[in-house]
Design a protein around this motif. Structure first.
Motif, short mmCIF file in Angstrom:
data_model
loop_
_atom_site.label_atom_id
_atom_site.label_comp_id
_atom_site.label_asym_id
_atom_site.label_seq_id
_atom_site.Cartn_x
_atom_site.Cartn_y
_atom_site.Cartn_z
N ILE A 44 11.08 46.29 6.71
CA ILE A 44 10.85 47.63 5.78
C ILE A 44 12.28 47.74 5.60
O ILE A 44 12.97 48.29 4.48
CB ILE A 44 10.48 48.56 7.01
N PRO A 83 3.68 45.93 5.90
CA PRO A 83 4.95 46.57 6.14
C PRO A 83 5.59 46.73 4.70
O PRO A 83 6.28 47.69 4.57
CB PRO A 83 5.66 45.67 7.04
N ALA A 136 6.95 50.18 3.43
CA ALA A 136 8.26 50.43 3.08
C ALA A 136 8.46 51.25 1.60
O ALA A 136 9.09 52.07 1.56
CB ALA A 136 9.09 49.01 2.99
#
Lengths: 297, 787
Positions: free
Chosen positions: A136, A81, A85
């Motif tokens: 994120i 993640p 991001a």
């Protein structure tokens, strides 16, 4: 029956096959030329017949000018993640704000595990997705000077640097059907992105909207902050029919307008990989639908 | 020490996103484009996903690939621990496919563990990180290798895969370069790496000699050749007019650590410093860091050419052989008789050999399994000439392939060379008024049909859009519009080809007219076409009727009536009949009928004549654009195994005797696919001596495919007297008498004369062997079947 009042978006849902790359590029060009707002691509990294969706999105973004691009939806279990991001922020910066983040909790666990991912239960995967979204958003929150810590059960960051912020407010749209995911949307996502083919009927849109809206209100959010999108299939034909999206362009426009006004759907993403249909969708059906909705609103 | 690698030069660009400094997020892209314009070979980008001032590198590289055309790209180096190796494999193959083979992969084991673990990455000790990288590399290579059977299972300490589907194969053999400083990493490079990326700047140069030794030792211990491994230098510096501190490299310095200062000084001084690093230090890729556009220009314009020149001189003086030494795993799969090191430089990059990841997609064709030792993939007519000139010196079979869809399957072999012209696929209108179109041999008929449709044109080919232009348009072309518009070869107005000696010639009615004659019907034996010019036909939408008949009662009678109805049809109508053996006592005949008319009444009238001959079991009629009848499937390569078995005959009329014989054939169980295509109409307008396809009186082309020659040949041979000849593209029998059925004596004599003149050494011997140098009785033995 609710209309959340969003501007309408029309898009394509293009199969990212690696067997016909020129065809994928062509369908994207057709989408842009037809005036569609969005081109989207499924993400199944375990599927060897597909191009890696993030690579494809990045490549396509450099070769288009106006159209917005999104995964439909990005498979979080096979993507880190915090790295995702930064990848999203990078692509949004490079493209001048044309990237949205369709995101999913994962569904096909055997192939996910085959690729080296962790097998999660349905409930776990929703929690993992919630943690992923927190990470994120934390990375994107560049102006926040507090230490970024998410001590999740599935994903963790501890003091990761924040930034960069994307070029625009990237929408996080979740592919979801079941209540736990719908409630997560209400709490923390920007959009709901189901596929019409997986819904048991239009009634399910109305019921799901209520779950999302309740969860949003409980979290102190406006239900209207959440866009309702819909992946659709259809068939253009000269003869009108009483079936949904089987008929001439005018019938499509009327039915889509009804979906917008009565079911709150404000984005229609057309699958089928047919260039002529996409062209007609962008050039005729989209403007006609917009006109009908504008008149009614 | 010089490993003799071809040199490459590039720029290393930092992935600054400009977010905090309000800079331009596209600045790294602009630099990459500048490097491409300046003529550099490669642009690389560092990867630090924990660094908020940087773009995520894979995203940026993909963007750069989309906004450049020629320059190669590579991460320098990719932080592997922050990504799943299986997903990296798919992403790398995807980017290589999207960029047309421009990706190389620099990989790193991870360095800034503090920042990485803050991002949620599990911290590894140094030895662990090396082991993890080794596992990741194994996964990458295994997942790319689609020629291996079954899905990937890998149970490592750090990474695993349990049944991951293999593929996609990248567009080329992606090199894996490894950024390394410590001994364990250097050993890993020696074992499995394709390149060593030195630590940046003087620190790296200080390690050059020792590092090379360590890598080479590990390589040799693994049975590898140290020349497989490229040594990649990242350097920084400036072109300040007066250099303050600098020292040239002497060979003595190479025995110990390099004592170079920065590269500061005029270009000439850079050249002086770089040349010994290459010819004594083993460096073969030099990358300039610093993000300075002006420096990139100077480097490309003044340093690179001078270094290339000086190194070439020095290498020549020392007798250093310059060549790419492929990895051991590739060399181990090589076949005897092919001088792999001698492949012309223009073709070497894109050539595919058995150990390559792309081999699975190119070894076989549509109907025939193959195991060629080398597939050459030229991109231009000049490269085709290079390929022919070189391939003819190799004592192995030589096959030529346009799209590999031929029924006779000649476009692959066992242990030989294939020249695959699939990259040459342009379709271009030369003159609107005369409908003159230039088409390259690697285009496929579906693509041709789609390109001609907007003009209201079509060119009859066959019944499949996946077939390549080159093979069909040199042999005949018995297609859906055949009776209306003739054979495909009847539309050829010019061919450009490469002869057996590598000469390029053009042949038309006026220029090399004899060759032009032979290229239409026997082109496979005379040269490799690099472009055709066709005069195509005005064709609007066409009628397409599928009529299915139950012919269980009286198959012979049906065939006779169908034949008569087809011959009686106006020439706008072409019919193809397809049958299999009887199933459960029931025999079904399927016909596809194309009417060159968009008028519904005409189409119905034509179909009605054909429908009236027997009870219909099914029917469908449509008016549609011609190109939808022959749409091309994706270019995914072919996966056939075994040998096709197909027999061909050209027929004057469907007589009761022939029909009875066909009935016996179908009932014999020796054929699973039986087809009769209508000829006649426009195909008979051309005089027999006008082209090398001489059987102009034939009204039908008959084909039967079976499981084995042993079974079908006795039945088929007993039918031969019904036929006036055969169509060689549908014939797999290689007994010598077939040649005389393909070409009547006068045609064959003329072709042999051409063969003596244009290919006296019988370079093009893979297809029907005209073999002018051997006596008639020996014809056909020149090529054996692939086992």
């Amino acid at each position: 029956m609710t209309d959340y009042g969003h501007d309408l978006l029309f898009g394509s849902f293009i199969t990212p096959t690696n067997q016909d790359i020129e065809g994928v590029l062509e369908l994207t060009r057709v989408s842009e030329a037809a005036g569609l707002d969005l081109a989207t691509f499924q993400d199944h990294p375990y599927q060897a017949a597909f191009l890696d969706t993030w690579t494809l999105l990045s490549y396509l973004a450099s070769r288009t000018d106006r159209i917005r691009l999104a995964g439909n939806v990005i498979n979080l279990p096979l993507r880190q993640p915090a790295v995702l991001a930064r990848a999203v922020a990078s692509l949004d910066l490079l493209s001048g704000g044309r990237i949205e983040l369709g995101l999913g909790a994962g569904g096909f666990w055997d192939p996910i595990v085959a690729m080296g991912g962790e097998r999660l239960s349905a409930g776990e995967s929703v929690r993992a997705l919630a943690e992923g979204i927190e990470i994120i958003r934390g990375i994107w929150d560049a102006d926040n000077h507090t230490r970024l810590v998410v001590d999740g059960s599935f994903h963790r960051v501890d003091g990761a640097k924040r930034g960069p912020a994307p070029a625009h407010d990237v929408g996080i749209w979740l592919g979801a059907l079941k209540p736990r995911m719908l409630r997560l949307i209400g709490r923390s996502a920007d959009g709901w992105l189901p596929s019409l083919g997986y819904l048991k009927g239009l009634q399910q849109i109305a019921e799901s909207n209520m779950i999302i809206d309740d969860a949003a209100l409980a979290a102190g959010r406006e239900p209207a902050a959440i866009r309702r999108l819909l992946n659709i299939n259809g068939q253009l034909s000269a003869q009108p029919s009483d079936r949904l999206l089987v008929g001439p362009p005018r019938q499509w426009a009327e039915q889509l307008a009804a979906l917008a006004l009565e079911y709150g759907v404000s984005a229609f993403i057309l699958a089928g990989d047919d260039r002529d249909t996409l062209a007609l969708f962008g050039q005729e059906i989209a403007p006609a639908t917009r006109e009908l909705v504008a008149a009614e609103r | 020490m010089d490993y003799g690698q071809p040199l490459s030069f590039g720029a290393t660009i930092s992935p600054r996103n400009g977010a905090r400094a309000a800079g331009d997020p596209l600045a790294p892209v602009v630099l990459a484009q500048r490097a491409e314009r300046a003529g550099l070979d490669l642009v690389t980008v560092a990867d630090h996903p924990y660094q908020p001032d940087f773009h995520e590198t894979w995203t940026l590289l993909s963007w750069i690939a989309g906004s450049t055309d020629r320059i190669r790209i590579a991460p320098n180096v990719l932080n592997v621990p922050m990504r799943l190796p299986t997903v990296v494999a798919r992403a790398a193959a995807s980017l290589d496919l999207l960029s047309d083979g421009r990706l190389e992969l620099g990989l790193g084991a991870g360095h800034y563990w503090e920042a990485m673990s803050a991002m949620g990455i599990k911290r590894l000790e140094s030895a662990e990180s090396v082991a993890a990288l080794a596992e990741a590399i194994e996964i990458l290579r295994d997942l790319w290798d689609t020629s291996k059977p079954g899905p990937l299972h890998f149970a490592g300490t750090y990474h695993r895969a349990s049944g991951a589907e293999r593929g996609p194969a990248p567009a080329h053999r992606i090199q894996i370069w490894i950024g390394a400083a410590g001994p364990r990493m250097l050993d890993l490079i020696g074992r499995v790496g394709d390149g060593w990326v030195l630590p940046g700047g003087t620190a790296g140069l200080a390690r050059l000699a020792d590092g090379n030794r360590r890598i080479d030792r590990a390589a040799v211990a693994a049975g590898r050749d140290p020349r497989e491994i490229r040594r990649v230098l990242n350097l920084t510096g400036s072109f300040a007019p007066s250099s303050a501190v600098s020292s040239a490299v002497s060979s003595e310095m190479l025995s110990g650590p390099f004592a170079l200062e920065r590269f500061d000084g005029p270009p000439t001084q850079w050249v002086e410093q770089l040349v010994p690093l290459i010819v004594d230090g083993g460096i073969s890729t030099v990358l300039l860091s610093g993000d300075d556009p002006a420096a990139i220009d100077v480097f490309a314009a003044e340093v690179v050419p001078a270094v290339r020149e000086a190194v070439a001189v020095e290498r020549a003086a020392r007798g250093t052989t310059v060549r790419v030494v492929p990895p051991l795993r590739v060399r181990a799969a090589r076949r005897d008789g092919i001088d792999y090191d001698g492949v012309p430089a223009t073709l070497a990059d894109d050539a595919v050999e058995p150990g390559d990841v792309r081999y699975g997609a190119v070894r076989s064709n549509y109907l025939r399994g193959g195991s060629p030792g080398l597939v050459l993939r030229p991109r231009t007519a000049e490269e085709i000439a290079d390929a022919v000139t070189w391939a003819r010196t190799q004592p192995v079979p030589l096959s030529v392939r346009s799209a590999g869809h031929g029924i006779s399957g000649r476009s692959t072999n066992d242990g030989g060379i294939v020249i695959d012209v699939g990259h040459l696929r342009r379709i271009e209108v030369l003159d609107q008024a005369s409908r003159r179109v230039r088409i390259e041999p690697g285009a496929r008929w579906g693509e041709v049909a789609a390109a001609l449709r907007p003009h209201g044109w079509a060119l009859s080919s066959g019944d499949s859009g996946g077939v390549g232009v080159g093979g069909l348009a040199t042999a005949g072309g018995v297609g859906f519009l055949g009776r209306a518009h003739g054979l495909t070869i009847d539309h050829v107005r010019a061919v450009e080809l490469v002869l057996a000696d590598g000469t390029a010639v053009r042949a038309t009615e006026d220029e090399n007219a004899d060759l032009f004659w032979g290229m239409r019907g026997a082109g496979f034996a005379l040269g490799i076409v690099t472009a055709f010019e066709f005069e195509v036909d005005q064709v609007g939408d066409v009628g397409f009727g599928q009529l299915t008949f139950d012919v269980s009662e009286d198959l012979p009678g049906f065939l006779v009536r169908w034949g008569a109805a087809v011959e009686a049809s106006p020439r706008d109508t072409t019919s193809f009949l397809t049958m299999g053996p009887p199933r459960a006592g029931k025999t079904v005949a399927h016909t596809m009928n194309v009417v060159d008319s968009d008028d519904p009444d005409t189409v119905i009238e034509r179909l009605q004549r054909l429908a009236d001959i027997a009870p219909l079991a099914g029917q469908q009629a449509l008016i549609l654009p011609y190109d939808t009848l022959v749409s091309a499937p994706p270019r995914g390569g072919h996966q056939a195994a075994g040998e096709p078995v197909s027999r061909s005959g050209l027929l004057e009329h469907v007589t009761p005797e022939f029909a009875a014989a066909a009935d016996r054939l179908l009932r014999s169980g020796t054929t699973y696919f039986f087809q009769i295509r209508a000829l006649g109409g426009a195909t008979t307008d051309v005089e027999p001596e006008a082209t090398a396809f001489a059987h102009r009186s034939a009204q039908f082309s008959v084909v039967a495919m079976g499981a084995s020659h042993d079974r079908i040949d006795p039945v088929w041979d007993a039918m031969r007297h019904h036929f006036s000849g055969l169509y060689l593209s549908f014939e797999t029998d290689q007994r010598p008498e077939r040649l005389l059925e393909a070409f009547p004596p006068a045609t064959l004599a003329r072709l042999r004369e051409l063969k003596r003149r244009y290919d006296p050494d019988n370079v093009f011997r893979d297809n029907f062997p005209l073999a002018s140098g051997v006596p008639d009785g020996a014809i056909g033995k020149a090529t054996g079947r692939v086992s």
